[in-house]
Write a protein that holds these residues in place. Structure first.
Motif, PDB file in Angstrom:
ATOM      1  N   THR A 164      -6.506  -2.533   2.669  1.00 39.34           N
ATOM      2  CA  THR A 164      -7.211  -2.237   1.423  1.00 39.34           C
ATOM      3  C   THR A 164      -7.304  -0.738   1.186  1.00 39.34           C
ATOM      4  O   THR A 164      -7.032  -0.248   0.083  1.00 39.34           O
ATOM      5  CB  THR A 164      -8.620  -2.849   1.466  1.00 39.34           C
ATOM      6  N   ALA A 165      -7.691   0.015   2.218  1.00 37.95           N
ATOM      7  CA  ALA A 165      -7.856   1.467   2.076  1.00 37.95           C
ATOM      8  C   ALA A 165      -6.547   2.152   1.692  1.00 37.95           C
ATOM      9  O   ALA A 165      -6.547   3.129   0.944  1.00 37.95           O
ATOM     10  CB  ALA A 165      -8.399   2.054   3.373  1.00 37.95           C
ATOM     11  N   ILE A 166      -5.428   1.645   2.194  1.00 35.67           N
ATOM     12  CA  ILE A 166      -4.134   2.263   1.900  1.00 35.67           C
ATOM     13  C   ILE A 166      -3.542   1.719   0.602  1.00 35.67           C
ATOM     14  O   ILE A 166      -3.032   2.460  -0.239  1.00 35.67           O
ATOM     15  CB  ILE A 166      -3.160   2.044   3.071  1.00 35.67           C
ATOM     16  N   GLY A 167      -3.629   0.412   0.422  1.00 34.69           N
ATOM     17  CA  GLY A 167      -2.927  -0.214  -0.682  1.00 34.69           C
ATOM     18  C   GLY A 167      -3.523   0.043  -2.054  1.00 34.69           C
ATOM     19  O   GLY A 167      -2.795   0.002  -3.053  1.00 34.69           O
ATOM     20  N   VAL A 168      -4.829   0.314  -2.141  1.00 36.19           N
ATOM     21  CA  VAL A 168      -5.439   0.513  -3.459  1.00 36.19           C
ATOM     22  C   VAL A 168      -5.222   1.914  -4.012  1.00 36.19           C
ATOM     23  O   VAL A 168      -5.496   2.159  -5.189  1.00 36.19           O
ATOM     24  CB  VAL A 168      -6.953   0.226  -3.412  1.00 36.19           C
ATOM     25  N   VAL A 169      -4.726   2.828  -3.189  1.00 32.32           N
ATOM     26  CA  VAL A 169      -4.647   4.233  -3.619  1.00 32.32           C
ATOM     27  C   VAL A 169      -3.751   4.426  -4.844  1.00 32.32           C
ATOM     28  O   VAL A 169      -4.174   5.071  -5.826  1.00 32.32           O
ATOM     29  CB  VAL A 169      -4.191   5.125  -2.448  1.00 32.32           C
ATOM     30  N   PRO A 170      -2.496   3.930  -4.870  1.00 31.56           N
ATOM     31  CA  PRO A 170      -1.633   4.242  -6.026  1.00 31.56           C
ATOM     32  C   PRO A 170      -2.199   3.753  -7.354  1.00 31.56           C
ATOM     33  O   PRO A 170      -2.309   4.522  -8.313  1.00 31.56           O
ATOM     34  CB  PRO A 170      -0.317   3.538  -5.681  1.00 31.56           C
ATOM     35  N   ASN A 171      -2.567   2.477  -7.409  1.00 33.66           N
ATOM     36  CA  ASN A 171      -3.054   1.929  -8.675  1.00 33.66           C
ATOM     37  C   ASN A 171      -4.405   2.512  -9.065  1.00 33.66           C
ATOM     38  O   ASN A 171      -4.669   2.771 -10.251  1.00 33.66           O
ATOM     39  CB  ASN A 171      -3.145   0.407  -8.562  1.00 33.66           C
ATOM     40  N   THR A 172      -5.262   2.738  -8.060  1.00 35.41           N
ATOM     41  CA  THR A 172      -6.565   3.337  -8.336  1.00 35.41           C
ATOM     42  C   THR A 172      -6.415   4.746  -8.883  1.00 35.41           C
ATOM     43  O   THR A 172      -7.115   5.145  -9.826  1.00 35.41           O
ATOM     44  CB  THR A 172      -7.420   3.348  -7.059  1.00 35.41           C
ATOM     45  N   ALA A 173      -5.507   5.510  -8.296  1.00 38.19           N
ATOM     46  CA  ALA A 173      -5.282   6.878  -8.766  1.00 38.19           C
ATOM     47  C   ALA A 173      -4.840   6.890 -10.221  1.00 38.19           C
ATOM     48  O   ALA A 173      -5.256   7.763 -11.004  1.00 38.19           O
ATOM     49  CB  ALA A 173      -4.245   7.564  -7.887  1.00 38.19           C
ATOM     50  N   ALA A 174      -3.996   5.939 -10.606  1.00 31.36           N
ATOM     51  CA  ALA A 174      -3.532   5.886 -11.995  1.00 31.36           C
ATOM     52  C   ALA A 174      -4.698   5.646 -12.946  1.00 31.36           C
ATOM     53  O   ALA A 174      -4.816   6.316 -13.988  1.00 31.36           O
ATOM     54  CB  ALA A 174      -2.472   4.799 -12.147  1.00 31.36           C
ATOM     55  N   TYR A 175      -5.583   4.724 -12.599  1.00 28.47           N
ATOM     56  CA  TYR A 175      -6.730   4.450 -13.467  1.00 28.47           C
ATOM     57  C   TYR A 175      -7.716   5.613 -13.482  1.00 28.47           C
ATOM     58  O   TYR A 175      -8.299   5.931 -14.531  1.00 28.47           O
ATOM     59  CB  TYR A 175      -7.438   3.177 -13.009  1.00 28.47           C
ATOM     60  N   VAL A 176      -7.934   6.234 -12.348  1.00 25.67           N
ATOM     61  CA  VAL A 176      -8.862   7.360 -12.288  1.00 25.67           C
ATOM     62  C   VAL A 176      -8.345   8.527 -13.133  1.00 25.67           C
ATOM     63  O   VAL A 176      -9.101   9.167 -13.884  1.00 25.67           O
ATOM     64  CB  VAL A 176      -9.081   7.792 -10.821  1.00 25.67           C
ATOM     65  N   ILE A 177      -7.068   8.821 -13.025  1.00 17.13           N
ATOM     66  CA  ILE A 177      -6.486   9.896 -13.838  1.00 17.13           C
ATOM     67  C   ILE A 177      -6.565   9.551 -15.320  1.00 17.13           C
ATOM     68  O   ILE A 177      -6.836  10.417 -16.169  1.00 17.13           O
ATOM     69  CB  ILE A 177      -5.032  10.155 -13.401  1.00 17.13           C
ATOM     70  N   ALA A 178      -6.336   8.285 -15.650  1.00 18.05           N
ATOM     71  CA  ALA A 178      -6.459   7.875 -17.049  1.00 18.05           C
ATOM     72  C   ALA A 178      -7.884   8.053 -17.555  1.00 18.05           C
ATOM     73  O   ALA A 178      -8.106   8.494 -18.690  1.00 18.05           O
ATOM     74  CB  ALA A 178      -6.021   6.416 -17.199  1.00 18.05           C
TER      75      ALA A 178
END
Length: 245
Positions: A164-178
């Motif tokens: 979970t800690a590793i796998g959520v980073v890419p998609n989470t980063a996209a939403y956070v930047i948005a």
């Protein structure tokens, strides 16, 4: 005491707890933070920790994670927002996994009888980290549903939380930047993050379609029938022989 420890009693308590948490989310309206912000004078580090804790509780209460990721970026910017969102994702996953395992697993585990359910359970038991990492990287299955479903399986705590800690980073980063660049929707950062979200959704659908056969249980090949068994065996023909005088 035995009644309180009964599997279906614990499952009922879990459902009531989730409903109560959902009602609290509706009543207290945490989305007001987007317009009002944090109390003035609150240190950024403390605010990030509090938001991560609230994020985890909200995800366990079935609040959609993309909304929380956008809020994290809008409140804290890209860097601190990503830390808060990833930390909250791990906290929420741990809460849901623990609640599902303690209060719902014993009641629902005997219901895992279908071919696809048994195959998914076997996959999580043998390849917990790899399977959960794929679920986190490629969106499709809702975050909270994946957490509670994994709690019913034989997946361990460590591979579940680490994936979970590793796998959520890419998609989470996209939403956070948005969320951080939502005030300028024509900026390169917003367009790039929105494009990544769309591409990841399409990629998840393609991968799920191509790999769907892996969830099917392996069928053992049928035993070949020997050639001698295929040859029809006819009974001996008895003919009437003429008798002499």
């Amino acid at each position: 005491m035995s009644l309180l420890l009964a599997p279906w009693t614990r499952l009922s308590l879990l459902v009531v707890l989730l409903l109560a948490a959902g009602v609290c989310v509706v009543l207290y309206e945490p989305q007001r933070l987007l317009s009002e912000g944090w109390p003035p004078g609150l240190p950024v580090g403390t605010a990030v920790l509090l938001f991560a804790a609230a994020y985890g509780v909200c995800t366990a209460a079935l609040v959609p994670r993309p909304l929380l990721n956008l809020a994290s970026g809008a409140l804290f910017g890209s860097q601190f927002g990503l830390v808060a969102a990833v930390g909250g994702s791990v906290i929420g996953a741990g809460i849901a996994f623990g609640l599902g395992r303690m209060m719902g697993r014993d009641a629902l585990r005997p219901l895992i009888r279908g071919r696809w359910l048994k195959a998914a359970d076997d996959q999580l038991a043998r390849h917990g980290f790899r399977s959960m990492l794929a679920v986190r990287i490629f969106p499709g299955l809702p975050f909270a549903m994946a957490n509670y479903a994994a709690a019913l399986s034989r997946c361990g705590w460590l591979p579940f939380l680490l994936a979970t800690a590793i796998g959520v980073v890419p998609n989470t980063a996209a939403y956070v930047i948005a969320g951080a660049s939502a005030s300028s929707p024509t900026s390169p950062a917003f367009l790039a993050s929105f494009g990544f979200i769309a591409l990841s959704a399409v990629g998840a659908a393609v991968v799920a379609w191509r790999k769907r056969h892996r969830l099917a249980p392996v069928r053992r090949p049928e035993r070949p029938v020997p050639a001698r068994e295929l040859t029809a065996v006819h009974p001996p023909v008895v003919t009437a022989a003429p008798h002499g005088p």
